[in-house]
Design a protein around this motif. Sequence first.
Motif, mmCIF file in Angstrom:
data_model
loop_
_atom_site.group_PDB
_atom_site.id
_atom_site.type_symbol
_atom_site.label_atom_id
_atom_site.label_comp_id
_atom_site.label_asym_id
_atom_site.label_seq_id
_atom_site.Cartn_x
_atom_site.Cartn_y
_atom_site.Cartn_z
ATOM 1 N N MET A 153 -10.409 -7.749 39.457
ATOM 2 C CA MET A 153 -10.856 -6.818 38.460
ATOM 3 C C MET A 153 -10.172 -5.491 38.758
ATOM 4 N N GLU A 154 -9.737 -4.825 37.720
ATOM 5 C CA GLU A 154 -9.044 -3.539 37.876
ATOM 6 C C GLU A 154 -9.811 -2.471 37.110
ATOM 7 N N TYR A 155 -10.219 -1.450 37.821
ATOM 8 C CA TYR A 155 -10.838 -0.283 37.183
ATOM 9 C C TYR A 155 -9.743 0.757 37.012
ATOM 10 N N ILE A 156 -9.598 1.287 35.808
ATOM 11 C CA ILE A 156 -8.509 2.222 35.512
ATOM 12 C C ILE A 156 -9.072 3.501 34.911
ATOM 13 N N ALA A 157 -8.561 4.639 35.392
ATOM 14 C CA ALA A 157 -8.938 5.953 34.872
ATOM 15 C C ALA A 157 -7.652 6.673 34.467
ATOM 16 N N PRO A 158 -7.322 6.709 33.152
ATOM 17 C CA PRO A 158 -6.106 7.396 32.701
ATOM 18 C C PRO A 158 -6.144 8.878 33.071
ATOM 19 N N HIS A 159 -5.010 9.374 33.523
ATOM 20 C CA HIS A 159 -4.932 10.771 33.963
ATOM 21 C C HIS A 159 -5.368 11.762 32.894
ATOM 22 N N GLU A 160 -5.100 11.461 31.614
ATOM 23 C CA GLU A 160 -5.461 12.421 30.575
ATOM 24 C C GLU A 160 -6.963 12.499 30.337
ATOM 25 N N LEU A 161 -7.728 11.581 30.917
ATOM 26 C CA LEU A 161 -9.179 11.577 30.715
ATOM 27 C C LEU A 161 -9.981 12.055 31.925
ATOM 28 N N ILE A 162 -9.293 12.346 33.022
ATOM 29 C CA ILE A 162 -10.004 12.738 34.248
ATOM 30 C C ILE A 162 -9.453 14.042 34.799
ATOM 31 N N ASP A 163 -10.312 14.774 35.491
ATOM 32 C CA ASP A 163 -9.888 16.011 36.145
ATOM 33 C C ASP A 163 -9.606 15.802 37.625
ATOM 34 N N GLU A 164 -10.246 14.818 38.209
ATOM 35 C CA GLU A 164 -10.025 14.517 39.622
ATOM 36 C C GLU A 164 -10.136 13.016 39.833
ATOM 37 N N THR A 165 -9.608 12.546 40.945
ATOM 38 C CA THR A 165 -9.601 11.114 41.238
ATOM 39 C C THR A 165 -11.021 10.589 41.384
ATOM 40 N N PRO A 166 -11.364 9.537 40.628
ATOM 41 C CA PRO A 166 -12.723 8.994 40.710
ATOM 42 C C PRO A 166 -12.946 8.131 41.950
ATOM 43 N N TRP A 167 -14.216 7.880 42.211
ATOM 44 C CA TRP A 167 -14.660 7.010 43.299
ATOM 45 C C TRP A 167 -15.563 5.939 42.712
ATOM 46 N N LEU A 168 -15.529 4.736 43.308
ATOM 47 C CA LEU A 168 -16.418 3.644 42.935
ATOM 48 C C LEU A 168 -16.561 2.737 44.147
ATOM 49 N N PHE A 169 -17.747 2.220 44.384
ATOM 50 C CA PHE A 169 -18.011 1.376 45.555
ATOM 51 C C PHE A 169 -17.657 2.100 46.857
ATOM 52 N N ASN A 170 -17.886 3.407 46.868
ATOM 53 C CA ASN A 170 -17.598 4.235 48.037
ATOM 54 C C ASN A 170 -16.103 4.234 48.396
ATOM 55 N N ARG A 171 -15.257 4.033 47.395
ATOM 56 C CA ARG A 171 -13.807 4.033 47.581
ATOM 57 C C ARG A 171 -13.155 4.954 46.556
ATOM 58 N N GLU A 172 -12.159 5.702 47.005
ATOM 59 C CA GLU A 172 -11.387 6.534 46.096
ATOM 60 C C GLU A 172 -10.354 5.661 45.377
ATOM 61 N N PHE A 173 -10.167 5.891 44.086
ATOM 62 C CA PHE A 173 -9.163 5.152 43.329
ATOM 63 C C PHE A 173 -7.777 5.470 43.880
ATOM 64 N N ASP A 174 -6.847 4.518 43.749
ATOM 65 C CA ASP A 174 -5.444 4.752 44.106
ATOM 66 C C ASP A 174 -4.817 5.630 43.039
ATOM 67 N N LYS A 175 -4.064 6.630 43.477
ATOM 68 C CA LYS A 175 -3.352 7.496 42.538
ATOM 69 C C LYS A 175 -2.049 6.806 42.184
ATOM 70 N N GLY A 176 -1.689 6.830 40.920
ATOM 71 C CA GLY A 176 -0.450 6.152 40.612
ATOM 72 C C GLY A 176 0.058 6.343 39.214
ATOM 73 N N SER A 177 1.221 5.745 39.025
ATOM 74 C CA SER A 177 1.897 5.710 37.736
ATOM 75 C C SER A 177 1.858 4.266 37.253
ATOM 76 N N PRO A 178 2.084 4.063 35.970
ATOM 77 C CA PRO A 178 2.094 2.683 35.491
ATOM 78 C C PRO A 178 3.254 1.897 36.090
#
Length: 84
Positions: free
Chosen positions: A1-26
């Motif tokens: 399962m992949e949780y995705i947060a598009p950069h244009e919709l967020i101000d800072e990197t989200p967290w889920l399951f006590n883990r920070e999302f990986d920062k990246g490009s497509p």
Amino acid sequence: MEYIAPHELIDETPWLFNREFDKGSPPPAYEGAPGNDSLHVWIWQGNPEGMFNNENPNVGQNERCGENFDPDAFKEQFAHLYED
């Protein structure tokens, strides 16, 4: 399962399951799509590298994307999400 947060919709990197999302490009298959942060979770297939590792040595590329995966059809299907 992949949780995705598009950069244009967020101000800072989200967290889920006590883990920070990986920062990246497509990845190259999605060229032109906006960058996003993501968190991959192996919930249906065991992963010896860890539940949150992006790659699983037990699963091939076709199994991850489906044998009939078509990047152009994917981009067309979700183009409305990337329109200005």
